[in-house]
Design a protein around this motif. Structure first.
Motif, mmCIF file in Angstrom:
data_model
loop_
_atom_site.group_PDB
_atom_site.id
_atom_site.type_symbol
_atom_site.label_atom_id
_atom_site.label_comp_id
_atom_site.label_asym_id
_atom_site.label_seq_id
_atom_site.Cartn_x
_atom_site.Cartn_y
_atom_site.Cartn_z
ATOM 1 N N MET A 22 -12.477 -29.756 -6.368
ATOM 2 C CA MET A 22 -12.100 -28.402 -6.719
ATOM 3 C C MET A 22 -11.680 -28.354 -8.181
ATOM 4 S SD MET A 22 -10.011 -25.694 -4.707
ATOM 5 C CE MET A 22 -9.224 -24.320 -5.455
ATOM 6 N N SER A 23 -12.112 -27.341 -8.874
ATOM 7 C CA SER A 23 -11.825 -27.187 -10.290
ATOM 8 C C SER A 23 -10.369 -26.793 -10.505
ATOM 9 C CB SER A 23 -12.747 -26.109 -10.869
ATOM 10 O OG SER A 23 -12.364 -25.800 -12.176
ATOM 11 N N HIS A 24 -9.794 -27.277 -11.587
ATOM 12 C CA HIS A 24 -8.438 -26.862 -11.931
ATOM 13 C C HIS A 24 -8.458 -25.640 -12.847
ATOM 14 C CE1 HIS A 24 -9.523 -29.545 -15.263
ATOM 15 N NE2 HIS A 24 -8.681 -28.845 -16.001
ATOM 16 N N TYR A 25 -9.623 -25.083 -13.075
ATOM 17 C CA TYR A 25 -9.765 -23.893 -13.908
ATOM 18 C C TYR A 25 -9.677 -22.637 -13.049
ATOM 19 C CZ TYR A 25 -11.241 -27.097 -17.535
ATOM 20 O OH TYR A 25 -11.270 -28.102 -18.445
ATOM 21 N N LYS A 26 -9.271 -21.545 -13.684
ATOM 22 C CA LYS A 26 -9.131 -20.287 -12.960
ATOM 23 C C LYS A 26 -10.486 -19.631 -12.704
ATOM 24 C CE LYS A 26 -6.698 -15.941 -12.866
ATOM 25 N NZ LYS A 26 -5.747 -15.049 -13.483
ATOM 26 N N PHE A 27 -11.389 -19.703 -13.677
ATOM 27 C CA PHE A 27 -12.691 -19.050 -13.568
ATOM 28 C C PHE A 27 -13.823 -20.053 -13.703
ATOM 29 C CE2 PHE A 27 -9.988 -15.813 -15.780
ATOM 30 C CZ PHE A 27 -9.899 -14.915 -14.739
ATOM 31 N N VAL A 28 -14.910 -19.793 -12.983
ATOM 32 C CA VAL A 28 -16.155 -20.552 -13.134
ATOM 33 C C VAL A 28 -17.268 -19.525 -13.223
ATOM 34 C CG1 VAL A 28 -17.720 -22.243 -12.119
ATOM 35 C CG2 VAL A 28 -15.249 -22.510 -11.825
ATOM 36 N N LEU A 29 -18.068 -19.595 -14.266
ATOM 37 C CA LEU A 29 -19.112 -18.608 -14.524
ATOM 38 C C LEU A 29 -20.256 -18.753 -13.521
ATOM 39 C CD1 LEU A 29 -19.826 -16.364 -16.568
ATOM 40 C CD2 LEU A 29 -21.008 -18.102 -17.912
ATOM 41 N N ALA A 30 -20.575 -17.669 -12.822
ATOM 42 C CA ALA A 30 -21.611 -17.693 -11.785
ATOM 43 C C ALA A 30 -23.027 -17.605 -12.353
ATOM 44 C CB ALA A 30 -21.385 -16.550 -10.796
ATOM 45 N N HIS A 31 -23.182 -16.941 -13.498
ATOM 46 C CA HIS A 31 -24.495 -16.762 -14.125
ATOM 47 C C HIS A 31 -24.338 -16.910 -15.634
ATOM 48 C CE1 HIS A 31 -25.871 -15.107 -10.317
ATOM 49 N NE2 HIS A 31 -24.809 -14.310 -10.323
ATOM 50 N N ASN A 32 -25.420 -17.267 -16.312
ATOM 51 C CA ASN A 32 -25.369 -17.303 -17.772
ATOM 52 C C ASN A 32 -24.864 -15.955 -18.285
ATOM 53 O OD1 ASN A 32 -26.564 -19.802 -17.563
ATOM 54 N ND2 ASN A 32 -28.500 -19.196 -18.484
ATOM 55 N N PHE A 33 -24.084 -16.004 -19.357
ATOM 56 C CA PHE A 33 -23.607 -14.772 -19.998
ATOM 57 C C PHE A 33 -23.981 -14.829 -21.473
ATOM 58 C CE2 PHE A 33 -20.404 -12.426 -22.450
ATOM 59 C CZ PHE A 33 -20.626 -11.157 -21.941
ATOM 60 N N THR A 34 -24.617 -13.761 -21.965
ATOM 61 C CA THR A 34 -25.034 -13.689 -23.358
ATOM 62 C C THR A 34 -24.391 -12.493 -24.033
ATOM 63 O OG1 THR A 34 -27.144 -14.754 -22.868
ATOM 64 C CG2 THR A 34 -27.020 -13.504 -24.921
ATOM 65 N N TYR A 35 -23.900 -12.739 -25.228
ATOM 66 C CA TYR A 35 -23.312 -11.686 -26.051
ATOM 67 C C TYR A 35 -23.948 -11.799 -27.439
ATOM 68 C CZ TYR A 35 -19.953 -8.928 -28.683
ATOM 69 O OH TYR A 35 -19.378 -8.005 -29.508
ATOM 70 N N ALA A 36 -24.406 -10.680 -27.966
ATOM 71 C CA ALA A 36 -25.068 -10.680 -29.273
ATOM 72 C C ALA A 36 -24.110 -10.195 -30.350
ATOM 73 C CB ALA A 36 -26.309 -9.794 -29.235
ATOM 74 N N ILE A 37 -24.071 -10.924 -31.448
ATOM 75 C CA ILE A 37 -23.298 -10.505 -32.611
ATOM 76 C C ILE A 37 -24.280 -10.140 -33.719
ATOM 77 C CG2 ILE A 37 -21.272 -11.861 -32.008
ATOM 78 C CD1 ILE A 37 -22.129 -13.923 -34.117
ATOM 79 N N ASP A 38 -23.811 -9.369 -34.655
ATOM 80 C CA ASP A 38 -24.654 -8.901 -35.748
ATOM 81 C C ASP A 38 -24.611 -9.916 -36.894
ATOM 82 O OD1 ASP A 38 -26.350 -7.256 -37.168
ATOM 83 O OD2 ASP A 38 -24.721 -6.014 -37.965
ATOM 84 N N GLN A 39 -25.193 -11.078 -36.636
ATOM 85 C CA GLN A 39 -25.196 -12.147 -37.628
ATOM 86 C C GLN A 39 -26.388 -13.049 -37.342
ATOM 87 O OE1 GLN A 39 -21.356 -13.965 -37.924
ATOM 88 N NE2 GLN A 39 -22.024 -15.520 -39.360
#
Length: 151
Positions: free
Chosen positions: A1-18
């Motif tokens: 069991m993970s000691h982290y609060k969250f585990v990402l279920a799917h890839n997450f992408t965020y685009a920045i203007d750079q």
């Protein structure tokens, strides 16, 4: 069991203007890809990435967490308002010292602020100020603790 609060279920992408000279993928100590920054400014955190939210949390008898709150749940995502901001920020900070990291700590902190603004998190300015003031100290303290524990 993970000691982290969250585990990402799917890839997450965020685009920045750079834009960056090249794509870069960052791997954890087990050689698992965790973060990708593309030349056109897309930041992707890969499925199964685990993190603590806005700060490390202490689980009390599996009933609740004590620590910095992650905000109320957003109806559109079912996640706390700081979920995606803390995800991107933690993933970027994990590789802050990597020689191929194209972003500076200030850039990472600004992305954190923008994502909290997108989710209408009302405490975004105090959280941002705390990260600007303490983020570097916390990052380097955790690195030092990791070195001491490996001895």
């Amino acid at each position: 069991m993970s000691h982290y609060k969250f585990v990402l279920a799917h890839n997450f992408t965020y685009a920045i203007d750079q834009e960056f000279p090249q794509d870069v993928t960052f791997y954890d100590k087990s050689n698992v890809p965790r973060l990708h920054i593309s030349h056109d400014g897309k930041i992707t955190v890969y499925k199964s990435y685990a993190w603590d939210g806005c700060s490390p949390k202490l689980s009390i008898f599996d009933w609740y967490y004590i620590g910095i709150p992650d905000g109320t749940m957003k109806k559109t995502t079912g996640q706390p308002k700081t979920y995606f901001a803390s995800l991107i920020h933690d993933a970027l900070y994990q590789f802050l010292d990597h020689p191929n990291m194209p972003l500076r700590r200030k850039d990472m902190d600004n992305i954190f602020l923008v994502l909290m603004r997108h989710s209408n998190f009302s405490l975004r300015l105090p959280y941002f100020c705390a990260v600007r003031l303490l983020g570097g100290v916390f990052h380097y303290a955790m690195k030092w603790i990791g070195r001491v524990q490996r001895r």
